[in-house]
Scaffold this motif. Structure first.
Motif, PDB file in Angstrom:
ATOM      1  N   ASP A  78      -8.974   4.488   0.900  1.00 29.73           N
ATOM      2  CA  ASP A  78      -9.281   3.735  -0.313  1.00 29.73           C
ATOM      3  C   ASP A  78     -10.175   2.525  -0.066  1.00 29.73           C
ATOM      4  N   PHE A  79     -10.191   2.043   1.173  1.00 29.75           N
ATOM      5  CA  PHE A  79     -11.062   0.925   1.513  1.00 29.75           C
ATOM      6  C   PHE A  79     -11.238   0.893   3.025  1.00 29.75           C
ATOM      7  N   ASP A  80     -12.310   0.229   3.466  1.00 23.74           N
ATOM      8  CA  ASP A  80     -12.613   0.129   4.882  1.00 23.74           C
ATOM      9  C   ASP A  80     -12.615  -1.342   5.283  1.00 23.74           C
ATOM     10  N   PRO A  81     -11.598  -1.806   6.024  1.00 24.12           N
ATOM     11  CA  PRO A  81     -11.531  -3.227   6.401  1.00 24.12           C
ATOM     12  C   PRO A  81     -12.602  -3.648   7.390  1.00 24.12           C
ATOM     13  N   LEU A  82     -13.335  -2.679   7.942  1.00 24.12           N
ATOM     14  CA  LEU A  82     -14.398  -2.998   8.894  1.00 24.12           C
ATOM     15  C   LEU A  82     -15.780  -3.029   8.248  1.00 24.12           C
ATOM     16  N   SER A  83     -15.840  -2.848   6.927  1.00 22.24           N
ATOM     17  CA  SER A  83     -17.135  -2.924   6.246  1.00 22.24           C
ATOM     18  C   SER A  83     -17.714  -4.325   6.375  1.00 22.24           C
ATOM     19  N   GLU A 137     -19.066  -7.872   5.538  1.00 20.10           N
ATOM     20  CA  GLU A 137     -18.678  -8.738   4.425  1.00 20.10           C
ATOM     21  C   GLU A 137     -19.549  -9.975   4.365  1.00 20.10           C
ATOM     22  N   THR A 138     -19.705 -10.486   3.180  1.00 18.22           N
ATOM     23  CA  THR A 138     -20.272 -11.807   2.965  1.00 18.22           C
ATOM     24  C   THR A 138     -19.181 -12.662   2.324  1.00 18.22           C
ATOM     25  N   PHE A 139     -19.457 -13.947   2.168  1.00 17.79           N
ATOM     26  CA  PHE A 139     -18.442 -14.820   1.594  1.00 17.79           C
ATOM     27  C   PHE A 139     -18.107 -14.364   0.174  1.00 17.79           C
ATOM     28  N   GLY A 140     -16.870 -13.964  -0.040  1.00 14.46           N
ATOM     29  CA  GLY A 140     -16.416 -13.536  -1.355  1.00 14.46           C
ATOM     30  C   GLY A 140     -16.487 -12.049  -1.603  1.00 14.46           C
ATOM     31  N   SER A 141     -17.186 -11.285  -0.765  1.00 17.50           N
ATOM     32  CA  SER A 141     -17.341  -9.860  -1.062  1.00 17.50           C
ATOM     33  C   SER A 141     -16.026  -9.097  -0.957  1.00 17.50           C
ATOM     34  N   ALA A 142     -15.196  -9.457   0.017  1.00 17.96           N
ATOM     35  CA  ALA A 142     -13.907  -8.771   0.152  1.00 17.96           C
ATOM     36  C   ALA A 142     -13.021  -9.023  -1.058  1.00 17.96           C
ATOM     37  N   LEU A 143     -13.092 -10.225  -1.616  1.00 11.28           N
ATOM     38  CA  LEU A 143     -12.295 -10.542  -2.794  1.00 11.28           C
ATOM     39  C   LEU A 143     -12.714  -9.700  -3.993  1.00 11.28           C
ATOM     40  N   GLN A 144     -13.992  -9.382  -4.084  1.00 10.86           N
ATOM     41  CA  GLN A 144     -14.458  -8.486  -5.145  1.00 10.86           C
ATOM     42  C   GLN A 144     -13.889  -7.085  -4.958  1.00 10.86           C
ATOM     43  N   VAL A 194      -1.920   0.235  -4.433  1.00  9.57           N
ATOM     44  CA  VAL A 194      -1.319   0.632  -3.160  1.00  9.57           C
ATOM     45  C   VAL A 194      -2.387   1.431  -2.418  1.00  9.57           C
ATOM     46  N   ALA A 195      -3.121   0.766  -1.555  1.00  7.98           N
ATOM     47  CA  ALA A 195      -4.315   1.349  -0.939  1.00  7.98           C
ATOM     48  C   ALA A 195      -4.035   1.757   0.497  1.00  7.98           C
ATOM     49  N   THR A 250      -8.076   2.931   9.375  1.00 12.11           N
ATOM     50  CA  THR A 250      -8.429   2.009  10.451  1.00 12.11           C
ATOM     51  C   THR A 250      -7.180   1.559  11.215  1.00 12.11           C
ATOM     52  N   TRP A 251      -7.355   1.295  12.509  1.00 15.81           N
ATOM     53  CA  TRP A 251      -6.281   0.799  13.389  1.00 15.81           C
ATOM     54  C   TRP A 251      -5.037   1.696  13.362  1.00 15.81           C
ATOM     55  N   GLY A 252      -5.269   2.992  13.313  1.00 14.49           N
ATOM     56  CA  GLY A 252      -4.155   3.924  13.323  1.00 14.49           C
ATOM     57  C   GLY A 252      -3.564   4.197  11.961  1.00 14.49           C
ATOM     58  N   GLY A 253      -4.131   3.574  10.922  1.00 12.18           N
ATOM     59  CA  GLY A 253      -3.667   3.780   9.558  1.00 12.18           C
ATOM     60  C   GLY A 253      -2.712   2.701   9.090  1.00 12.18           C
ATOM     61  N   PHE A 254      -2.962   2.175   7.890  1.00  7.62           N
ATOM     62  CA  PHE A 254      -2.044   1.203   7.298  1.00  7.62           C
ATOM     63  C   PHE A 254      -2.235   1.181   5.787  1.00  7.62           C
TER      64      PHE A 254
END
Length: 395
Positions: A9-14, A16-23, A34-35, A39-43
């Motif tokens: 549902d999302f990639d935490p390693l994409s 980022e710029t300031f504020g982009s993750a919050l968007q 519930v995403a 990454t990192w073995g799944g979470f």
């Protein structure tokens, strides 16, 4: 167990710029609260306020003893109190909490204000600098050192050793995390040895308080005291660095608010709470479910890590209307989750508030104005926010 066929549902390693993750978290709150990420073995990640608050508060269903941060960083031993569940964690919190009371924290205000002024002086003299690298990464180490009563020779290396560990965590390289963590363990052993050789007043010295503490009539285990001191060495130096950087970005972009706070310092406590809500610096504190959890049409299997995305929960529009906006004196601002909830809420809440408040008061009071002198650099998981903010001070 979740397998590879589960959609990501999302990639935490994409990037980022300031504020982009919050968007992106706003998208997840709306469409996928519930995403899941591989990454990192799944979470899993919870992004809505009510879900995050419930998970942080329910220590029976959501435990910390298996994994307490995404990505997993504990490879070198158990570190109370965060790595333990109630009631096992309780004696460590009981030993430390009185030393982190509002009264004890405010007693360090004068020392903190002097430290802030000393750190700001060279930046003011040259007309600016990186507020994170030159100021806010150093301030919490010095304030923490004063609270911890660390000897000068140990304090002088804590900044470098702590930052090395933090950078290793952000890199996601297990060997680097282990190596830098072991260095912090060496510092903890040395501090404990000195306190055993020269005991201090446990009502004022945290290490001595742990050595004097008992549980069910017996002293706390040596290896657990070591883990606690190791945990305490860095737990309070990350958040203020990122938070001050993010606030500096906000105030650089909102010059009216900057001028308002500079003209009326009495507004600072209320402003700080709204900044804490807007720029909560954590998104990776984790829990593990002890049983399958059913939320919003999805099932999180027992035993899998769950990130509590405080930064997303604190902008939940159903709790904080217009959640992306700075609004002074929000009627329910006390409900924000910047310091967590439940048995693992941040014990340093008063110390953290005090040092950030004084940092902002002095930054505003000692400048006529400041603006960005370049683009902010942002933190990776598990933090969120600015870790490098070049500023230009107005003459």
């Amino acid at each position: 167990m979740t397998d590879a066929s589960t959609p990501q549902d999302f990639d935490p390693l994409s990037p980022e710029t300031f504020g982009s993750a919050l968007q992106d978290y706003a998208r997840l709150r709306r469409d996928c609260p519930v995403a899941y990420s591989h990454t990192w073995g799944g979470f899993w990640a919870l992004t809505r306020y009510d879900d995050v608050k419930r998970a942080a508060s329910d220590a029976k269903t959501y435990i910390t003893s298996k994994q307490n941060v995404v990505p997993k960083v504990a490879f070198t031993g158990r570190r109370p109190p965060l790595h333990l569940d109630p009631p096992e964690h309780t004696p460590y919190r009981r030993a430390l909490n009185p030393l982190l009371s509002l009264e004890r924290s405010e007693a360090l205000e004068g020392k903190t204000r002097q430290l802030v002024s000393d750190l700001l002086a060279p930046m003011i003299a040259k007309g600016g600098g990186d507020i994170c690298e030159e100021f806010s990464s150093h301030l919490p180490v010095k304030v923490f050192g004063a609270w911890m009563r660390m000897p000068d020779d140990l304090l002088s290396v804590l900044h470098e050793a702590g930052q090395a560990f933090i950078m290793a965590v952000r890199s996601g390289v297990p060997d680097a995390m282990k190596e830098t963590s072991l260095r912090l363990y060496d510092m903890a052993r040395e501090l404990i040895a000195r306190r055993k050789a020269d005991p201090q007043d446990p009502e004022w010295d945290p290490t001595s308080a742990l050595l004097a503490a008992t549980y069910e009539g017996a002293p706390l285990p040596d290896e657990m005291i070591l883990g606690t001191v190791r945990q305490v060495l860095v737990v309070g130096i990350v958040a203020p660095t990122v938070l001050v950087g993010s606030i500096a970005v906000h105030l650089s972009r909102d010059r009216d608010l900057q001028a308002r706070l500079r003209a009326d310092p009495s507004l600072m406590p209320a402003a700080l709470e709204e900044f804490l809500r807007l720029y909560s610096p954590y998104r990776g504190f984790a829990r593990t479910a002890t049983c399958p959890v059913h939320l919003h049409g999805r099932t999180i299997p027992a035993g899998e890590p769950i990130a509590l995305v405080y930064a997303a929960a604190n902008r939940d529009e159903t709790v904080f209307p217009n959640g992306d906006e700075f609004i002074m004196d929000r009627p329910n601002i006390a409900e924000h989750l910047a310091f967590g909830r439940g048995p693992h809420n941040c014990p340093g809440i008063h110390l953290g508030r005090m040092q950030v408040r004084i940092a902002l008061e002095e930054l505003l009071g000692q400048t006529k104005g400041f603006a960005l002198a370049g683009q902010p650099v942002v933190a990776n998981f598990p933090e969120i926010g600015a870790i490098s903010v070049p500023l230009m001070f107005e003459a």
